[in-house]
Design an enzyme around this catalytic site. Sequence first.
Site, short mmCIF file in Angstrom:
data_model
loop_
_atom_site.label_atom_id
_atom_site.label_comp_id
_atom_site.label_asym_id
_atom_site.label_seq_id
_atom_site.Cartn_x
_atom_site.Cartn_y
_atom_site.Cartn_z
N HIS A 18 0.84 -1.20 0.00
CA HIS A 18 0.00 0.00 0.00
C HIS A 18 0.88 1.26 0.00
O HIS A 18 0.71 2.15 -0.85
CB HIS A 18 -0.91 -0.01 1.23
CG HIS A 18 -1.81 1.18 1.33
ND1 HIS A 18 -3.12 1.16 0.89
CD2 HIS A 18 -1.60 2.43 1.82
CE1 HIS A 18 -3.68 2.34 1.09
NE2 HIS A 18 -2.77 3.13 1.66
N GLU A 19 1.80 1.32 0.94
CA GLU A 19 2.66 2.50 1.04
C GLU A 19 3.63 2.59 -0.14
O GLU A 19 3.99 3.69 -0.58
CB GLU A 19 3.44 2.49 2.36
CG GLU A 19 2.56 2.48 3.61
CD GLU A 19 1.58 3.64 3.66
OE1 GLU A 19 1.86 4.68 3.04
OE2 GLU A 19 0.52 3.49 4.31
N HIS A 22 1.98 4.53 -2.85
CA HIS A 22 2.10 5.96 -2.63
C HIS A 22 3.49 6.45 -3.01
O HIS A 22 3.65 7.48 -3.68
CB HIS A 22 1.84 6.29 -1.16
CG HIS A 22 0.42 6.13 -0.72
ND1 HIS A 22 -0.64 6.64 -1.43
CD2 HIS A 22 -0.12 5.53 0.37
CE1 HIS A 22 -1.77 6.37 -0.79
NE2 HIS A 22 -1.48 5.69 0.30
#
Length: 419
Positions: A18-19, A22
């Site tokens: 997820h990170e 980003h």
Amino acid sequence: MNTLIAVIVIFGLLVFIHEWGHLVFAKRAGILCREFAIGFGPKIFSFKKGETIYTIRLLPLGGFVRMAGEDPEMVQIKPGYEIGLLFNQAGKVSRMIINNKSKHTDIKVIQVEKIDLEHDLFVQGYIEDGEELVTYKIDEKAEYVYDEQATQIAPYNRQFGSKTVGQRAMAIFAGPLMNFVLAVFVLMAYAMVAGMPVDEAVVGDVTEDGVAIEAGLESGDRILSIDGENVQTWEEMTMIIQEHPNETLQFEVERDGEQFDVAMTTQERMGPEEEEQGVIGVTAPMEKSISGSILFGFTQTYEFTVLIIEALGMLVTGQFSLDHLAGPVGIYNYTGEVAAMGILVLFQWAAILSVNLGIINLLPLPALDGGRLIFIGLEAIRGKPIDPQKEGIVHFVGFALLMLLMLVVTWNDINKFFL
């Protein structure tokens, strides 16, 4: 111990991907990413690669990517400060020493008169004798050093707020997007190893405790009809069996080109909605193929997405209560139960959790990615950004409410599983 390992691996992977989403899209947009963190709280481990510090923190409650411009700078250099300067080969300032200047013998000390670290990148001040006013250009990758900790400056063109609406939206949306991508790949891997169910009225495997093995059914047997009703698909076959718990049914079976009849009295089990269902102890036939596995990954991810969205809708309309939600304690407990069923079931569970994380983060709630996307969308409509202070307050309140919800759900989990 197995449960703990499974939880660490699964949640570590979900948060990391997820990170990472980003991080990758923020860097592609030219945003300076100061830190990539797994967890919150005190640092356990860290290293720096390029412009970014990669850290593992104590509290395993998520992660974050700290992008320049999202928060105020930790250290601000104001007129009147005395700082030490180091220069690169081009004659530009490469380091600004804020304190502990006595530890650096090769610096030029000036008293700051003017400084711009965002746009024009210069520092103007008086040298040590206090008479000569000098001006120096600052390198765009210069660092300021405070308590011997170096931090790269963030010119405006490297800050989150300087990028286009589309670039910022993609940097935020990429996190949840990567969770859906992860789910697709995990389910593809599952299908390649375990195979995919085939919707044919054919026996895949026969369980040792079912009535089918007692009746002599074998893997590969094709069910032609049940009580005279023709069946062609696995769904048609199982629906008839499920609708007749504890009843004797007549099966017409084909094996190696020969047909025969067999009678079986179905067993009883509880269905997902606490209703009685009939079973005979057989599993669906499976097949393995690369193209089929790819299709399976996408279709199963879509089906999981629909189911989770429907469940959230029922929660909003009151058909589900908060008691149906699982927090960290509940998910830990369920993960332990799934881990005991084998690695393949754990694969499916990881995919479900990944889709769930992606959907939850896209909800239009403050402090979540969906809430941030709402503010970016409002900026696109208005033609100007929302006041950062007001947006910050909304996200702070939203974060506090989410923490409160997590406490309530965790307390429900403790009552459910331990009290």
